[in-house]
Design a protein around this motif. Structure first.
Motif, PDB file in Angstrom:
ATOM      1  N   LYS A  28       0.848  -1.201   0.000  1.00  0.00           N
ATOM      2  CA  LYS A  28       0.000   0.000   0.000  1.00  0.00           C
ATOM      3  C   LYS A  28       0.877   1.241   0.000  1.00  0.00           C
ATOM      4  CE  LYS A  28      -4.175   1.798   2.176  1.00  0.00           C
ATOM      5  NZ  LYS A  28      -5.182   1.568   3.241  1.00  0.00           N
ATOM      6  N   HIS A  29       0.634   2.074  -1.003  1.00  0.00           N
ATOM      7  CA  HIS A  29       1.377   3.334  -1.112  1.00  0.00           C
ATOM      8  C   HIS A  29       0.388   4.491  -1.057  1.00  0.00           C
ATOM      9  CE1 HIS A  29       4.256   6.337  -2.369  1.00  0.00           C
ATOM     10  NE2 HIS A  29       3.513   6.648  -3.437  1.00  0.00           N
ATOM     11  N   LYS A  30       0.552   5.321  -0.042  1.00  0.00           N
ATOM     12  CA  LYS A  30      -0.371   6.453   0.143  1.00  0.00           C
ATOM     13  C   LYS A  30       0.450   7.676   0.521  1.00  0.00           C
ATOM     14  CE  LYS A  30      -4.536   7.856   2.658  1.00  0.00           C
ATOM     15  NZ  LYS A  30      -5.533   7.445   3.690  1.00  0.00           N
ATOM     16  N   LYS A  31       0.318   8.716  -0.295  1.00  0.00           N
ATOM     17  CA  LYS A  31       1.115   9.909  -0.052  1.00  0.00           C
ATOM     18  C   LYS A  31       0.246  11.152  -0.304  1.00  0.00           C
ATOM     19  CE  LYS A  31       5.596  11.913  -1.314  1.00  0.00           C
ATOM     20  NZ  LYS A  31       6.756  11.797  -2.221  1.00  0.00           N
ATOM     21  N   GLN A  32       0.290  12.054   0.664  1.00  0.00           N
ATOM     22  CA  GLN A  32      -0.538  13.257   0.526  1.00  0.00           C
ATOM     23  C   GLN A  32       0.256  14.459   1.018  1.00  0.00           C
ATOM     24  OE1 GLN A  32      -3.925  12.676  -0.531  1.00  0.00           O
ATOM     25  NE2 GLN A  32      -3.852  14.837  -1.088  1.00  0.00           N
ATOM     26  N   VAL A  42       1.435  -2.536 -12.265  1.00  0.00           N
ATOM     27  CA  VAL A  42       1.772  -3.496 -11.208  1.00  0.00           C
ATOM     28  C   VAL A  42       2.827  -4.480 -11.719  1.00  0.00           C
ATOM     29  CG1 VAL A  42       0.891  -5.338  -9.738  1.00  0.00           C
ATOM     30  CG2 VAL A  42      -0.479  -3.269 -10.108  1.00  0.00           C
ATOM     31  N   GLU A  43       2.609  -4.981 -12.914  1.00  0.00           N
ATOM     32  CA  GLU A  43       3.565  -5.936 -13.495  1.00  0.00           C
ATOM     33  C   GLU A  43       4.938  -5.292 -13.683  1.00  0.00           C
ATOM     34  OE1 GLU A  43       3.960  -9.055 -17.257  1.00  0.00           O
ATOM     35  OE2 GLU A  43       2.336  -7.579 -17.232  1.00  0.00           O
ATOM     36  N   LYS A  44       4.966  -4.054 -14.192  1.00  0.00           N
ATOM     37  CA  LYS A  44       6.237  -3.366 -14.403  1.00  0.00           C
ATOM     38  C   LYS A  44       6.932  -3.091 -13.067  1.00  0.00           C
ATOM     39  CE  LYS A  44       9.186  -1.234 -17.146  1.00  0.00           C
ATOM     40  NZ  LYS A  44      10.186  -0.768 -16.200  1.00  0.00           N
ATOM     41  N   GLY A  45       6.149  -2.751 -12.033  1.00  0.00           N
ATOM     42  CA  GLY A  45       6.738  -2.522 -10.720  1.00  0.00           C
ATOM     43  C   GLY A  45       7.410  -3.765 -10.176  1.00  0.00           C
ATOM     44  N   LEU A  46       6.772  -4.924 -10.399  1.00  0.00           N
ATOM     45  CA  LEU A  46       7.372  -6.185  -9.953  1.00  0.00           C
ATOM     46  C   LEU A  46       8.632  -6.515 -10.753  1.00  0.00           C
ATOM     47  CD1 LEU A  46       4.181  -8.400  -9.429  1.00  0.00           C
ATOM     48  CD2 LEU A  46       5.613  -7.351  -7.665  1.00  0.00           C
ATOM     49  N   GLN A  47       8.588  -6.325 -12.060  1.00  0.00           N
ATOM     50  CA  GLN A  47       9.755  -6.623 -12.898  1.00  0.00           C
ATOM     51  C   GLN A  47      10.956  -5.763 -12.506  1.00  0.00           C
ATOM     52  OE1 GLN A  47       8.041  -5.971 -16.759  1.00  0.00           O
ATOM     53  NE2 GLN A  47       7.599  -8.152 -17.087  1.00  0.00           N
ATOM     54  N   ASP A  48      10.708  -4.500 -12.243  1.00  0.00           N
ATOM     55  CA  ASP A  48      11.802  -3.623 -11.819  1.00  0.00           C
ATOM     56  C   ASP A  48      12.361  -4.050 -10.462  1.00  0.00           C
ATOM     57  OD1 ASP A  48      11.454  -2.208 -14.120  1.00  0.00           O
ATOM     58  OD2 ASP A  48      10.395  -0.524 -13.184  1.00  0.00           O
ATOM     59  N   ALA A  49      11.462  -4.412  -9.550  1.00  0.00           N
ATOM     60  CA  ALA A  49      11.894  -4.801  -8.207  1.00  0.00           C
ATOM     61  C   ALA A  49      12.669  -6.112  -8.222  1.00  0.00           C
ATOM     62  CB  ALA A  49      10.676  -4.926  -7.291  1.00  0.00           C
ATOM     63  N   THR A  82       4.734   1.546  -7.295  1.00  0.00           N
ATOM     64  CA  THR A  82       5.328   1.624  -5.961  1.00  0.00           C
ATOM     65  C   THR A  82       4.685   0.618  -5.018  1.00  0.00           C
ATOM     66  OG1 THR A  82       5.738   3.981  -6.331  1.00  0.00           O
ATOM     67  CG2 THR A  82       5.887   3.177  -4.064  1.00  0.00           C
ATOM     68  N   ALA A  83       3.363   0.483  -5.092  1.00  0.00           N
ATOM     69  CA  ALA A  83       2.648  -0.480  -4.243  1.00  0.00           C
ATOM     70  C   ALA A  83       3.114  -1.902  -4.540  1.00  0.00           C
ATOM     71  CB  ALA A  83       1.144  -0.346  -4.465  1.00  0.00           C
ATOM     72  N   ALA A  84       3.330  -2.215  -5.821  1.00  0.00           N
ATOM     73  CA  ALA A  84       3.794  -3.553  -6.199  1.00  0.00           C
ATOM     74  C   ALA A  84       5.176  -3.827  -5.633  1.00  0.00           C
ATOM     75  CB  ALA A  84       3.806  -3.691  -7.723  1.00  0.00           C
TER      76      ALA A  84
END
Length: 678
Positions: free
Chosen positions: A484-488, A529-536, A570-572
């Motif tokens: 979970k990514h939450k930014k304000q 989401v998929e790209k976030g996982l691949q990068d990570a 970021t959440a992924a």
């Protein structure tokens, strides 16, 4: 018309163990024939064939070099080859184009590993062989014992032609068995005929009988004379020797002392009179099958060696396989289809070039600055001929290579390209996983010479290091985690929320699936989401890339305003980090099939060594066509083989060799993994 025709040309390769006197023999042949006006020697670094600065400094040959001599209306092309095992590719080049191989043997040391390997290379190439037992002037030189060793190892085809009589290098008389003429040598190396006394004749009787029996086997007429006890004439011996060398029933054995010119004239006489010419084998091997050697056929040449010379440019060494090749001819490359103009044709004497207008079928020469022609290429008039290539051993000795300065870095790519073009037993790789420039060679000496050549020829300075192993990681447990990514911070915010179920997979890389229901995560965010996982996944728990990972996006939430692709990437990645904490990640290492070929007597040693390297022996087989050898099949981690080329060579004295291919990745044992990750 070419100055020398095919019948007048002999191509011989000099091979054998290191320090057996190959270069000295070539030097002696040049001096005796008048090809040089002074007799060079290896320790002084002034021989014709060892002209490279590194060869002169190290006192041994590093590459195959060409020289030619003229003797009794015959042109003898000499290819002097290295004896050091790292440079066996040079020997294979030479045996591919030679019409016979003279194997030099140290008369004091006797048969050595290099002797066996030279025999094997010549046999593989299907080339007739001869021996020259050298250094017979030394104390403790034993011609009789060495000859017996060779005959026991290589068979009864070995046939003495020129022998020494005397002991401990003193009062040596040489006897030419073809006509039973005896010779002694003065201090200048000049041979002086002398009477063959009854004592000398008695000493030579055993060898004379072997020679006559071998010659008798080459024709029915000579066999009848032999059984009738009639003596052979010198001409009959010469003709029988010629036929026996061609058909393989005779392997002549000569002797002498190259540095003192002993026995050199006798062998050169024999080369001119009895050694085969290019046409003796009748056919030449091509990719399409055997073709008849045609002296008057279409011009065709085979490039067997390339040298990257910083001053001359690209030098292509070739043999005329068919027809004759003339200056300014235009020939077509069968590989590329491009045309090459032979602006200048040279014959070589070490690094000295002599330009000629034409070379006959069977002759060997050099052309400079060909544009699109490399080693193993065929040039012909039609472009339809492709002669079989030199088969090089695969290099497995690997090191990471680093330029020392930014200036070196800017030049290293071009320099390495030139060197790998020249030396087919070098292989370069830019590894994307380890970010290293890798160079594969035949051994440590091979890489040492490469570094010296890069510096001397191209001004590039490098250093070597142990290459990194491209480890990977995988998880061993199934986990369901939240990211979970939450930014304000005022204005538009960021919001991404996912639930992902991670599990081990059999597929390489990432297997990404989506099972979200009810629109909890809009479809347009799935790629993020998929790209976030691949990068990570580029980094796992231990810093190595993650693989074999299955990820199922099954739930989450979004915000109408604040959710975007970056938020879900970021959440992924946050979910992935939790996966690493909970899913039991382990280290993976590359493993592969190792096939080790060694003499049967060394199988136990090899298997014991493989066990120490975490290898699993899978079986053994006899080697077809190689009596007394066994191939051991094993599965071995790549990390355990960094030094294996040199260890196997030492363990087997150069007789063993191996092939290795990475076939996959396996889990690293915990005790080993702890050492890797620190």
């Amino acid at each position: 018309m070419a100055t020398y025709n095919t019948k007048q040309i002999r191509n011989i390769a000099l091979a054998g163990h290191g320090d057996s006197g190959k270069t000295s023999l070539a030097e002696a042949m040049l001096f005796v024939s008048g090809g040089t006006d002074r007799l060079g020697n290896v320790p002084a670094g002034n021989t014709v064939c060892d002209y490279d600065a590194e060869e002169q400094a190290r006192k041994f040959s590093l590459s195959a070099s060409l020289a030619h001599v003229f003797w009794k209306d015959v042109k003898i092309n000499i290819i002097d080859t290295p004896g050091y095992l790292d440079f066996e590719g040079e020997v294979k080049q030479a045996t591919r184009v030679a019409d016979s191989v003279v194997i030099c043997v140290d008369g004091k040391s006797g048969m050595e590993v290099g002797t066996e390997l030279a025999w094997d290379r010549a046999t593989e190439a299907g080339v007739p062989k001869a021996f020259f037992i050298n250094k017979c002037d030394l104390l403790d030189a034993h011609f009789n014992a060495t000859f017996d060793q060779l005959r026991e190892k290589f068979g009864k085809s070995l046939c003495p032609v020129f022998i020494p009589v005397g002991k401990n290098g003193k009062d040596i008389t040489m006897i030419d068995l073809l006509d039973m003429q005896s010779y002694v040598y003065d201090d200048s190396g000049k041979r002086i005929p002398t009477d063959t006394t009854p004592d000398l004749e008695a000493a030579a009787e055993r060898y004379k009988e072997v020679l006559w029996e071998a010659v008798a086997g080459t024709s029915e007429e000579l066999m009848m004379k032999f059984f009738d006890g009639e003596p052979f004439t010198k001409e009959e011996c010469v003709d029988g020797l010629h036929q026996g060398i061609i058909d393989g029933s005779i392997t002549p054995v000569y002797c002498g002392a190259a540095t003192r010119l002993w026995g050199v004239v006798a062998m050169m006489d024999s080369i001119a009179a009895s050694f085969p010419r290019h046409t003796a084998k009748k056919v030449e091997k091509t990719v399409a099958g055997d073709v008849e050697v045609n002296v008057d056929g279409e011009p065709a040449l085979f490039v067997f060696k390339t040298v990257a010379d910083p001053f001359v440019g690209k030098m292509s060494f070739f043999k005329v396989m068919s027809g004759s090749v003339k200056k300014d001819a235009v020939l077509k490359n069968s590989r590329s289809g491009s045309e090459e103009r032979l602006a200048h044709i040279y014959i070589m004497k070490g690094n000295k070039q002599v330009e000629v207008d034409e070379l006959a079928c069977g002759d060997i020469g050099m052309i400079s600055k060909l544009v699109d022609t490399n080693t193993n290429d065929t040039l012909s008039q039609s472009g339809s001929i492709s002669y079989t290539a030199v088969q090089y051993a695969t290099p497995y000795y690997c090191r990471a290579m680093y330029p020392l300065t930014a200036k070196d870095e800017s030049k290293i790519s071009q320099a390495i390209a030139r060197m790998t073009e020249e030396d087919m037993t070098l292989r370069y790789e830019n590894n994307p996983e380890t970010k290293q420039q890798l160079i594969y060679a035949m051994g440590d000496m091979h890489l040492t010479i490469l570094a010296a050549n890069l510096k001397n020829r191209f001004g590039v300075n490098i250093r070597y290091d142990i290459p990194a192993i491209p480890y990977r990681e995988k998880i061993t447990k199934t986990v369901d985690v939240e990211g979970k990514h939450k930014k304000q911070n005022g204005g538009s915010g960021q919001y991404g929320h996912v639930w992902i179920k991670f599990s081990p997979s059999e597929e390489e890389g990432l297997t990404f699936t989506v099972s979200v229901v009810g629109g909890a995560v809009p479809k347009n965010f799935n790629p993020a989401v998929e790209k976030g996982l691949q990068d990570a996944m580029l980094k796992g728990a231990y810093g190595y890339p993650m693989t074999r990972l299955a990820a199922d996006l099954h739930d989450g939430s979004y915000h109408d305003v604040d959710s975007d692709e970056l938020s879900f990437k970021t959440a992924a990645s946050l979910a992935y980090k939790k996966c690493l904490e909970q899913a039991g990640p382990v280290l993976l290492e590359p493993v592969g099939n190792l096939d080790v070929t060694v003499p049967e007597s060394l199988v136990g040693d090899v298997m014991g060594d493989l066990n120490k390297r975490r290898g699993a022996v899978m079986g053994m087989d006899a080697v077809e066509g190689k009596i007394g050898y066994t191939v051991v099949h094993a599965m071995v981690p790549k990390a355990e083989l960094a030094d294996y080329p040199t260890v196997l060579r030492a363990m087997t004295q150069g007789r063993g060799y191996f092939d290795y291919e990475v076939t996959g990745y396996e889990t690293v044992p915990m005790n080993v993994a702890q050492k890797i990750v620190g």
